[in-house]
Scaffold this motif. Sequence first.
Motif, PDB file in Angstrom:
ATOM      1  N   VAL A 105      47.232  38.072  40.705  1.00 43.96           N
ATOM      2  CA  VAL A 105      48.709  39.224  39.972  1.00 43.96           C
ATOM      3  C   VAL A 105      46.399  40.318  38.634  1.00 43.96           C
ATOM      4  CG1 VAL A 105      49.433  39.283  37.423  1.00 43.96           C
ATOM      5  CG2 VAL A 105      49.790  37.486  38.768  1.00 43.96           C
ATOM      6  N   ALA A 106      46.099  39.911  38.643  1.00 46.55           N
ATOM      7  CA  ALA A 106      44.896  40.377  38.616  1.00 46.55           C
ATOM      8  C   ALA A 106      44.663  41.455  39.648  1.00 46.55           C
ATOM      9  CB  ALA A 106      43.165  39.246  38.004  1.00 46.55           C
ATOM     10  N   MET A 107      43.681  41.367  40.802  1.00 49.54           N
ATOM     11  CA  MET A 107      44.548  42.344  41.560  1.00 49.54           C
ATOM     12  C   MET A 107      45.009  43.460  41.801  1.00 49.54           C
ATOM     13  SD  MET A 107      41.743  40.243  44.846  1.00 49.54           S
ATOM     14  CE  MET A 107      43.274  39.486  45.001  1.00 49.54           C
ATOM     15  N   GLU A 108      46.116  42.598  41.408  1.00 50.24           N
ATOM     16  CA  GLU A 108      47.530  44.037  41.443  1.00 50.24           C
ATOM     17  C   GLU A 108      47.632  44.680  40.257  1.00 50.24           C
ATOM     18  OE1 GLU A 108      51.313  42.247  42.137  1.00 50.24           O
ATOM     19  OE2 GLU A 108      50.079  41.065  43.842  1.00 50.24           O
ATOM     20  N   SER A 109      46.781  44.198  39.184  1.00 48.84           N
ATOM     21  CA  SER A 109      46.829  45.081  37.713  1.00 48.84           C
ATOM     22  C   SER A 109      45.490  45.922  37.554  1.00 48.84           C
ATOM     23  CB  SER A 109      47.260  44.387  36.965  1.00 48.84           C
ATOM     24  OG  SER A 109      46.095  42.934  36.586  1.00 48.84           O
ATOM     25  N   ASN A 110      44.902  45.340  38.252  1.00 48.72           N
ATOM     26  CA  ASN A 110      43.138  46.471  37.952  1.00 48.72           C
ATOM     27  C   ASN A 110      42.674  46.750  39.410  1.00 48.72           C
ATOM     28  OD1 ASN A 110      40.688  46.166  37.039  1.00 48.72           O
ATOM     29  ND2 ASN A 110      40.306  44.801  35.963  1.00 48.72           N
TER      30      ASN A 110
END
Length: 515
Positions: free
Chosen positions: A67-72
């Motif tokens: 999720v963090a890689m998709e949003s940042n």
Amino acid sequence: MKRCARSISARVSACNCVAALRPGTGNKLKQALQIGHSQRLQLTPQLQQSIRLLQMSYADLTQEISVAMESNPFLEEAESTGPDAPLPDLPVVDTDEESALEDGIHADRDDPNEHYWDSTATSERRWDQSSQASSSFDPFSSVSVSAESQWQNPPDGMTQVLLGELALHRLSESDQWIARALIGCLDPQGYLAVNYDELRQILAPQTVPEDSEINSVLHLLQQLSWPGIGARNLRECLTLQLSALDPDTPELNTAQRLVETHLALLSAHRYDELVRLLDIDRPTLARALALIHSLDPKPGERLFEQVATSIIPDAMVRRQGDRWTTSLTQENARRVQLNDHYRQYLRGQDPPTQKYLQENLRNAQWFIRSLEQRDSTILRVAREIVDIQQGFMDHGDSALDPLTMRVVAQRLELHESTISRAVDQKHLLTPHGVYPLKYFFSGGVGESSGPATSARAVQARIRKVIESEAPLKPVSDSQLVTILDNEGIQIARRTVAKYREQMNIPPATQRRSVL
């Protein structure tokens, strides 16, 4: 990981004024200026994120990283590296919150050794096949399911299997309604969970069948390929399975008589009375009992859908010389890296874009640092546990020492809540299998002489004594108390009974064998 901020606040009571009551003058309002000291607990969003990541399991953390890689945009998946490759240097934004977190979690990131198991310790490895370890486990793989199995159709449940078999029979519309209702009222163990009156209420107003109609359809359901399904109690379930056996099965008649008329005596292990009532000898009774024990008291569980779960350990132990050491199975900080492509836009002319990128860069740097500190904390806690429980690694539960989270917290100079978060949903790969880190914490049982013994070690000793008992003379709880007392362990009989029940071991009266 917590910061206390001291603030001096001045409050002018404009709304909550002080009312002074004086006789004859009425109510008078006046303003007052108050100055005082107060302490407030402040947790920044970054610190809250670090605490949340520390408590996550491996599966939850993997999802959080995705999720963090998709949003940042500054986060990307790192290239695959060997287990001993050093972590890349990361640019860090020095803030007060980060300094406080570093003070709370001390770095301890020694490189793992080349070999998982030392070749000199091959003869000392004792892998228990009945333990929780999986022989096909790959500690450096985050995928525990093969690619082929991901594309296989899920197995049919009990309802689908039974409806499929009933479809081969030519039933009237009324019987079809009854059959669907009966199957729908089966519990996960395969037993019919409703009576006929309740079944008629379910079927109304489509049909209101008589008892004879329900009996006919239920009999058909019970004669399908899964004997025992549709039974209304344990006696009927076992009787249906015995009826499906070959008539020439040895001791079939004796087993049927036991189930139909003496099931209560059988469950109470009153073998002498059964021998007298059935007019048989003990070897015949033993053969009949063996036949009954081969039956399935919960036939529905064979058809009930069960999702297989796999456990990926967070750390593993291996022998180095005469000591057991600990390392992480996979360092999560290595799975994420900064994407330098967007750095060139930080000097752009668009203020909103520049602000957006700077904020995401700070969040990405903090996220990677939080992963590093999570790995460091888990590794430090796991190492401390293994250092204390060296005897367990060599001899298993019988050598487990008493241990509390407070002791580990004091030795690592961390807060007890940090230890609790670090061991929650974390697992350790040992020579005896995969165990939760919480497994190694247990209270101590007082001894008449010498140090205390852990509760799990006492349980292991009780299990060993029971496993070596004579079949015709099982050891009672009182005798277990005497045996442990002779070994220097003082324990009450009710505690022995509690430990025995926790291990799912029946009392002595139910462990007595026929022969």
